[in-house]
Design a protein around this motif. Structure first.
Motif, PDB file in Angstrom:
ATOM      1  N   TRP A 196      29.382  53.387  49.427  1.00  0.00           N
ATOM      2  CA  TRP A 196      30.788  53.616  49.776  1.00  0.00           C
ATOM      3  C   TRP A 196      31.100  55.102  49.825  1.00  0.00           C
ATOM      4  O   TRP A 196      30.682  55.853  48.969  1.00  0.00           O
ATOM      5  CB  TRP A 196      31.665  52.923  48.725  1.00  0.00           C
ATOM      6  CG  TRP A 196      33.125  53.170  48.881  1.00  0.00           C
ATOM      7  CD1 TRP A 196      33.968  52.567  49.768  1.00  0.00           C
ATOM      8  CD2 TRP A 196      33.935  54.064  48.099  1.00  0.00           C
ATOM      9  NE1 TRP A 196      35.249  53.036  49.601  1.00  0.00           N
ATOM     10  CE2 TRP A 196      35.255  53.964  48.583  1.00  0.00           C
ATOM     11  CE3 TRP A 196      33.671  54.957  47.050  1.00  0.00           C
ATOM     12  CZ2 TRP A 196      36.302  54.698  48.053  1.00  0.00           C
ATOM     13  CZ3 TRP A 196      34.716  55.698  46.524  1.00  0.00           C
ATOM     14  CH2 TRP A 196      36.015  55.563  47.024  1.00  0.00           C
ATOM     15  N   VAL A 223      35.262  46.433  49.015  1.00  0.00           N
ATOM     16  CA  VAL A 223      36.061  47.486  49.618  1.00  0.00           C
ATOM     17  C   VAL A 223      37.212  46.837  50.374  1.00  0.00           C
ATOM     18  O   VAL A 223      37.024  45.819  51.055  1.00  0.00           O
ATOM     19  CB  VAL A 223      35.201  48.351  50.573  1.00  0.00           C
ATOM     20  CG1 VAL A 223      36.051  49.396  51.287  1.00  0.00           C
ATOM     21  CG2 VAL A 223      34.065  49.020  49.802  1.00  0.00           C
ATOM     22  N   THR A 224      38.408  47.390  50.224  1.00  0.00           N
ATOM     23  CA  THR A 224      39.579  46.833  50.890  1.00  0.00           C
ATOM     24  C   THR A 224      39.587  47.218  52.367  1.00  0.00           C
ATOM     25  O   THR A 224      38.841  48.094  52.802  1.00  0.00           O
ATOM     26  CB  THR A 224      40.879  47.338  50.245  1.00  0.00           C
ATOM     27  OG1 THR A 224      41.010  48.749  50.500  1.00  0.00           O
ATOM     28  CG2 THR A 224      40.874  47.090  48.736  1.00  0.00           C
ATOM     29  N   ASN A 235      41.608  49.005  53.929  1.00  0.00           N
ATOM     30  CA  ASN A 235      41.944  50.413  54.185  1.00  0.00           C
ATOM     31  C   ASN A 235      40.915  51.374  53.615  1.00  0.00           C
ATOM     32  O   ASN A 235      41.117  52.585  53.621  1.00  0.00           O
ATOM     33  CB  ASN A 235      43.344  50.749  53.653  1.00  0.00           C
ATOM     34  CG  ASN A 235      43.440  50.659  52.141  1.00  0.00           C
ATOM     35  OD1 ASN A 235      42.438  50.437  51.452  1.00  0.00           O
ATOM     36  ND2 ASN A 235      44.643  50.821  51.597  1.00  0.00           N
ATOM     37  N   SER A 292      39.560  51.428  50.376  1.00  0.00           N
ATOM     38  CA  SER A 292      39.555  51.701  48.943  1.00  0.00           C
ATOM     39  C   SER A 292      38.473  50.871  48.244  1.00  0.00           C
ATOM     40  O   SER A 292      38.225  49.719  48.620  1.00  0.00           O
ATOM     41  CB  SER A 292      40.922  51.376  48.322  1.00  0.00           C
ATOM     42  OG  SER A 292      41.920  52.232  48.837  1.00  0.00           O
ATOM     43  N   GLN A 346      37.105  48.687  45.255  1.00  0.00           N
ATOM     44  CA  GLN A 346      37.613  47.800  44.216  1.00  0.00           C
ATOM     45  C   GLN A 346      36.595  47.730  43.085  1.00  0.00           C
ATOM     46  O   GLN A 346      35.436  47.386  43.301  1.00  0.00           O
ATOM     47  CB  GLN A 346      37.851  46.401  44.773  1.00  0.00           C
ATOM     48  CG  GLN A 346      38.945  46.330  45.833  1.00  0.00           C
ATOM     49  CD  GLN A 346      39.077  44.942  46.416  1.00  0.00           C
ATOM     50  OE1 GLN A 346      38.083  44.333  46.796  1.00  0.00           O
ATOM     51  NE2 GLN A 346      40.297  44.440  46.489  1.00  0.00           N
ATOM     52  N   GLU A 371      41.719  50.048  42.244  1.00  0.00           N
ATOM     53  CA  GLU A 371      41.344  50.474  43.590  1.00  0.00           C
ATOM     54  C   GLU A 371      41.364  51.992  43.651  1.00  0.00           C
ATOM     55  O   GLU A 371      42.311  52.626  43.191  1.00  0.00           O
ATOM     56  CB  GLU A 371      42.305  49.889  44.630  1.00  0.00           C
ATOM     57  CG  GLU A 371      42.217  48.376  44.743  1.00  0.00           C
ATOM     58  CD  GLU A 371      43.089  47.801  45.851  1.00  0.00           C
ATOM     59  OE1 GLU A 371      43.737  48.607  46.570  1.00  0.00           O
ATOM     60  OE2 GLU A 371      43.118  46.570  46.000  1.00  0.00           O
ATOM     61  N   TYR A 372      40.281  52.552  44.208  1.00  0.00           N
ATOM     62  CA  TYR A 372      40.137  54.000  44.268  1.00  0.00           C
ATOM     63  C   TYR A 372      39.921  54.439  45.711  1.00  0.00           C
ATOM     64  O   TYR A 372      39.149  53.830  46.447  1.00  0.00           O
ATOM     65  CB  TYR A 372      38.945  54.455  43.424  1.00  0.00           C
ATOM     66  CG  TYR A 372      39.072  54.107  41.962  1.00  0.00           C
ATOM     67  CD1 TYR A 372      39.909  54.836  41.117  1.00  0.00           C
ATOM     68  CD2 TYR A 372      38.353  53.035  41.431  1.00  0.00           C
ATOM     69  CE1 TYR A 372      40.021  54.509  39.775  1.00  0.00           C
ATOM     70  CE2 TYR A 372      38.461  52.701  40.086  1.00  0.00           C
ATOM     71  CZ  TYR A 372      39.302  53.443  39.265  1.00  0.00           C
ATOM     72  OH  TYR A 372      39.418  53.118  37.932  1.00  0.00           O
ATOM     73  N   THR A 373      40.607  55.514  46.097  1.00  0.00           N
ATOM     74  CA  THR A 373      40.448  56.054  47.438  1.00  0.00           C
ATOM     75  C   THR A 373      39.205  56.953  47.496  1.00  0.00           C
ATOM     76  O   THR A 373      38.620  57.298  46.461  1.00  0.00           O
ATOM     77  CB  THR A 373      41.689  56.852  47.869  1.00  0.00           C
ATOM     78  OG1 THR A 373      41.918  57.899  46.911  1.00  0.00           O
ATOM     79  CG2 THR A 373      42.909  55.943  47.922  1.00  0.00           C
ATOM     80  N   GLU A 433      38.150  59.878  45.054  1.00  0.00           N
ATOM     81  CA  GLU A 433      38.917  59.774  43.808  1.00  0.00           C
ATOM     82  C   GLU A 433      37.984  59.498  42.628  1.00  0.00           C
ATOM     83  O   GLU A 433      38.237  59.926  41.505  1.00  0.00           O
ATOM     84  CB  GLU A 433      39.972  58.663  43.922  1.00  0.00           C
ATOM     85  CG  GLU A 433      40.954  58.636  42.769  1.00  0.00           C
ATOM     86  CD  GLU A 433      42.025  57.573  42.947  1.00  0.00           C
ATOM     87  OE1 GLU A 433      42.864  57.436  42.039  1.00  0.00           O
ATOM     88  OE2 GLU A 433      42.030  56.874  43.978  1.00  0.00           O
TER      89      GLU A 433
END
Length: 242
Positions: free
Chosen positions: A98, A215-216, A218, A220, A222, A232-234, A237
């Motif tokens: 990711w 992964v979402t 958008n 992020s 999970q 959830e992390y961008t 981050e």
């Protein structure tokens, strides 16, 4: 497919952007350079390669017309396309870290940088920059980097690798155009590095344990935490420690 071959350039992404600013450029034009002197990765990271040993190219995609909440679909399609192409060359233990690094085992062999823009006439351009470590063997000071040759013990035809990636990318972008993303996301999650494995993470210098769930839409990440909550992390981050 229109292919522009260059000897040396600062960045294939920048070259393609400049080209589209001054003239009509066909959808799915590829720009490939033997040596890229100022390659970039995600969030401004530098992508350094040994001249003539690796593959650096960019692809122009026009009018994909993704909604703002669908932009990460293109990242998924590109990462999956590269992984699918490399599978045909029998690269072992392929994974997608990711958001879109390409790994063989736990070593990075490829990276992606996608830049989107809207022209004055309303056209939407996506420039997809792809870097693959192909035949380079020396990665001093880069313990998490490797190449196709290093992990397999054999050298590769760089153009054959590029064309295989381009073929899969064209097919998968066709799926995006038809809103058929389920297969791409399934493949992305199946290949997601360290999914469902307890792993340490770092967030602003603080370490914690978590388990990647997925992964979402958008983009992020999970992560299941010790208290059974899912955070959830961008991008950038958190850092996965491995």
């Amino acid at each position: 497919m229109n292919i522009i071959k260059l000897n040396a350039i600062n960045s294939t992404n920048d070259y393609l952007k400049q080209l589209t600013a001054t003239r009509h450029v066909e959808h799915f034009t590829l720009v490939v350079a033997e040596n890229q002197t100022s390659g970039r990765g995600q969030m401004g990271a530098v992508w350094n390669v040994e001249a003539g040993k690796n593959l650096t190219f960019s692809v122009l995609v026009k009018d994909l017309l993704l909604e703002i909440n669908e932009i990460f679909n293109l990242n998924v399609a590109v990462a999956v396309s590269i992984a699918q192409a490399l599978e045909t060359f029998n690269i072992p233990q392929l994974k997608i870290k990711w958001p879109n690094d390409i790994l063989a085992g736990n070593k990075k062999v490829g990276g992606i940088l996608i830049e989107n823009s809207i022209k004055n006439n309303g056209e939407i351009y996506s420039i997809i920059g792809i870097g693959i470590n192909v035949n380079q063997q020396n990665f001093d000071g880069l313990p998490k980097a490797s190449s196709l040759a290093a992990v397999t013990g054999r050298e590769f035809d760089k153009e054959a690798v590029m064309l295989a990636i381009a073929d899969h990318l064209k097919q998968n972008i066709g799926s995006l155009l038809h809103k058929d993303t389920k297969m791409l996301w399934n493949c992305y999650h199946q290949m997601l590095f360290k999914k469902d494995v307890p792993m340490p993470f770092d967030k602003n210098g603080a370490q914690f344990m978590g388990i990647i769930q997925g992964v979402t839409g958008n983009g992020s990440l999970q992560v299941l935490l010790a208290d059974d909550s899912i955070a959830e992390y961008t991008i950038k981050e958190v850092q996965l420690l491995y």
